[in-house]
Design a protein around this motif. Structure first.
Motif, PDB file in Angstrom:
ATOM      1  N   GLY A 165       0.568  -1.650   0.228  1.00  0.00           N
ATOM      2  CA  GLY A 165      -0.164   0.242   0.405  1.00  0.00           C
ATOM      3  C   GLY A 165       1.066   1.270   0.029  1.00  0.00           C
ATOM      4  O   GLY A 165       1.840   1.442  -0.808  1.00  0.00           O
ATOM      5  N   GLY A 166       0.252   2.096   0.927  1.00  0.00           N
ATOM      6  CA  GLY A 166       0.989   3.748   1.039  1.00  0.00           C
ATOM      7  C   GLY A 166       2.332   3.626   1.024  1.00  0.00           C
ATOM      8  O   GLY A 166       3.262   4.568   0.972  1.00  0.00           O
ATOM      9  N   GLY A 167       3.202   2.647   1.983  1.00  0.00           N
ATOM     10  CA  GLY A 167       3.733   2.551   2.874  1.00  0.00           C
ATOM     11  C   GLY A 167       4.598   3.720   3.218  1.00  0.00           C
ATOM     12  O   GLY A 167       5.953   4.026   3.878  1.00  0.00           O
ATOM     13  N   SER A 168       3.647   4.401   4.597  1.00  0.00           N
ATOM     14  CA  SER A 168       4.424   4.284   5.598  1.00  0.00           C
ATOM     15  C   SER A 168       4.876   4.110   6.635  1.00  0.00           C
ATOM     16  O   SER A 168       6.770   4.674   6.992  1.00  0.00           O
ATOM     17  CB  SER A 168       3.073   6.085   6.227  1.00  0.00           C
ATOM     18  N   ASN A 169       5.070   2.962   7.120  1.00  0.00           N
ATOM     19  CA  ASN A 169       5.865   2.332   7.513  1.00  0.00           C
ATOM     20  C   ASN A 169       7.486   1.904   6.850  1.00  0.00           C
ATOM     21  O   ASN A 169       8.240   2.071   6.819  1.00  0.00           O
ATOM     22  CB  ASN A 169       5.844   0.167   8.134  1.00  0.00           C
ATOM     23  N   MET A 170       7.471   1.866   5.509  1.00  0.00           N
ATOM     24  CA  MET A 170       8.446   1.847   4.557  1.00  0.00           C
ATOM     25  C   MET A 170       9.648   3.602   5.085  1.00  0.00           C
ATOM     26  O   MET A 170      10.337   3.694   5.025  1.00  0.00           O
ATOM     27  CB  MET A 170       8.103   1.476   3.405  1.00  0.00           C
ATOM     28  N   ALA A 194       5.970  -4.250   5.769  1.00  0.00           N
ATOM     29  CA  ALA A 194       5.521  -3.096   5.612  1.00  0.00           C
ATOM     30  C   ALA A 194       3.978  -3.562   5.270  1.00  0.00           C
ATOM     31  O   ALA A 194       4.306  -2.516   3.919  1.00  0.00           O
ATOM     32  CB  ALA A 194       5.983  -2.244   5.886  1.00  0.00           C
ATOM     33  N   GLY A 195       3.475  -4.108   6.048  1.00  0.00           N
ATOM     34  CA  GLY A 195       1.889  -3.587   5.133  1.00  0.00           C
ATOM     35  C   GLY A 195       2.446  -4.211   3.707  1.00  0.00           C
ATOM     36  O   GLY A 195       1.252  -4.370   3.173  1.00  0.00           O
ATOM     37  N   ILE A 224       5.198  -6.278  10.497  1.00  0.00           N
ATOM     38  CA  ILE A 224       4.410  -4.774  11.651  1.00  0.00           C
ATOM     39  C   ILE A 224       3.107  -5.611  11.896  1.00  0.00           C
ATOM     40  O   ILE A 224       2.560  -5.575  10.449  1.00  0.00           O
ATOM     41  CB  ILE A 224       4.850  -3.743  11.620  1.00  0.00           C
ATOM     42  N   PRO A 247      -0.667  -4.535  13.159  1.00  0.00           N
ATOM     43  CA  PRO A 247      -1.767  -3.715  13.901  1.00  0.00           C
ATOM     44  C   PRO A 247      -2.525  -3.757  14.892  1.00  0.00           C
ATOM     45  O   PRO A 247      -3.795  -4.025  15.388  1.00  0.00           O
ATOM     46  CB  PRO A 247      -2.574  -2.504  12.931  1.00  0.00           C
ATOM     47  N   LEU A 258      -0.783   3.261  14.072  1.00  0.00           N
ATOM     48  CA  LEU A 258      -0.234   3.663  13.117  1.00  0.00           C
ATOM     49  C   LEU A 258       0.760   4.672  13.269  1.00  0.00           C
ATOM     50  O   LEU A 258       2.515   4.672  12.798  1.00  0.00           O
ATOM     51  CB  LEU A 258      -0.861   4.447  11.264  1.00  0.00           C
ATOM     52  N   GLU A 301       3.871   3.054  15.136  1.00  0.00           N
ATOM     53  CA  GLU A 301       4.188   1.493  14.013  1.00  0.00           C
ATOM     54  C   GLU A 301       5.633   2.375  13.790  1.00  0.00           C
ATOM     55  O   GLU A 301       6.295   1.612  13.588  1.00  0.00           O
ATOM     56  CB  GLU A 301       3.424   1.333  13.425  1.00  0.00           C
TER      57      GLU A 301
END
Ligand code: GRF
Length: 195
Positions: free
Chosen positions: A9-14, A86-87, A107, A109, A170, A173
């Motif tokens: 997805g959007g990759g905020s964890n990346m 990551a997602g 990870i 949630p 998030l 995270e």
């Protein structure tokens, strides 16, 4: 250490992981791989100069091992020491996990072992839990299982919805995963607990 990050997805964890790997950090991102060309995380990785790849799972419809054979070849080409899911929304077979076990993190949630699987925020709210959070764990063949490497907790507030709760989780995270990766990359398997 070379770190490959898999996302859907959007990759905020990346982004949080990539931005943490600077200075004297023992690791650097070597690849961001998505299972869809539409994953927003690909553009964020490219903008940071991180090599990207796409292995679309749809052509392999149902033939999970065939998808994972291509996925594995693409990963091997980047020679990662560590893989961070990551997602990443594809279930991995035992064969793929065995190839990378001990070097692959995920990870999730929720405060594992509670709420493996999907819709974790809805389920925590429905259960009337006082707190919720996220967990980083080593990936093993069983879904959302494996040795816990870190957890972060948030308090469930009155009036919380799945969306407001997910947003607070998030944020945690993005603090937890980089903290765990830094320790893990240094060979330290002691779990991280926030706060
Ligand atoms: C989020 O729901 C997060 O809780 C889980 O994966 C989803 C997408 O995260 N880990 P990201 O923004 O793609 O990292």
């Amino acid at each position: 250490k070379r770190v490959a990050i898999l996302l859907s997805g959007g990759g905020s964890n990346m982004v949080a992981l990539a931005e943490s790997m600077t200075g004297d950090h023992p690791a650097r991102p070597c690849l961001v791989l998505a299972n869809s060309e539409r994953a927003g995380g690909l553009q964020k990785a490219a903008a940071r100069g991180i090599p990207t790849a796409v292995v679309d799972h749809r052509p392999f419809r149902g033939d999970r091992p065939a998808f994972e054979a291509v996925l594995n070849d693409r990963l091997e080409a980047a020679s990662p020491d560590i893989i961070c899911l990551a997602g990443f929304m594809r279930v991995l077979t035992e064969g793929f996990v065995a190839r990378w076990q001990g070097r692959m993190l995920n990870i999730h949630p929720s405060l594992l072992p509670k709420y493996r699987g999907l819709e974790t925020h809805v389920r925590a709210l429905a259960a009337g839990d006082a707190e919720h959070g996220c967990t980083v764990h080593e990936v093993t063949p069983a879904l959302d299982d494996g040795p816990i490497l870190g957890q972060a907790r948030v308090t469930i507030e009155p009036g919380d919805t799945a969306e407001t709760l997910a947003a607070r989780v998030l944020i945690m995270e993005h603090r937890l995963y980089p903290a765990v990766l830094r320790r893990f990359a240094a060979g330290d398997r002691r779990p991280v607990f926030l706060p």
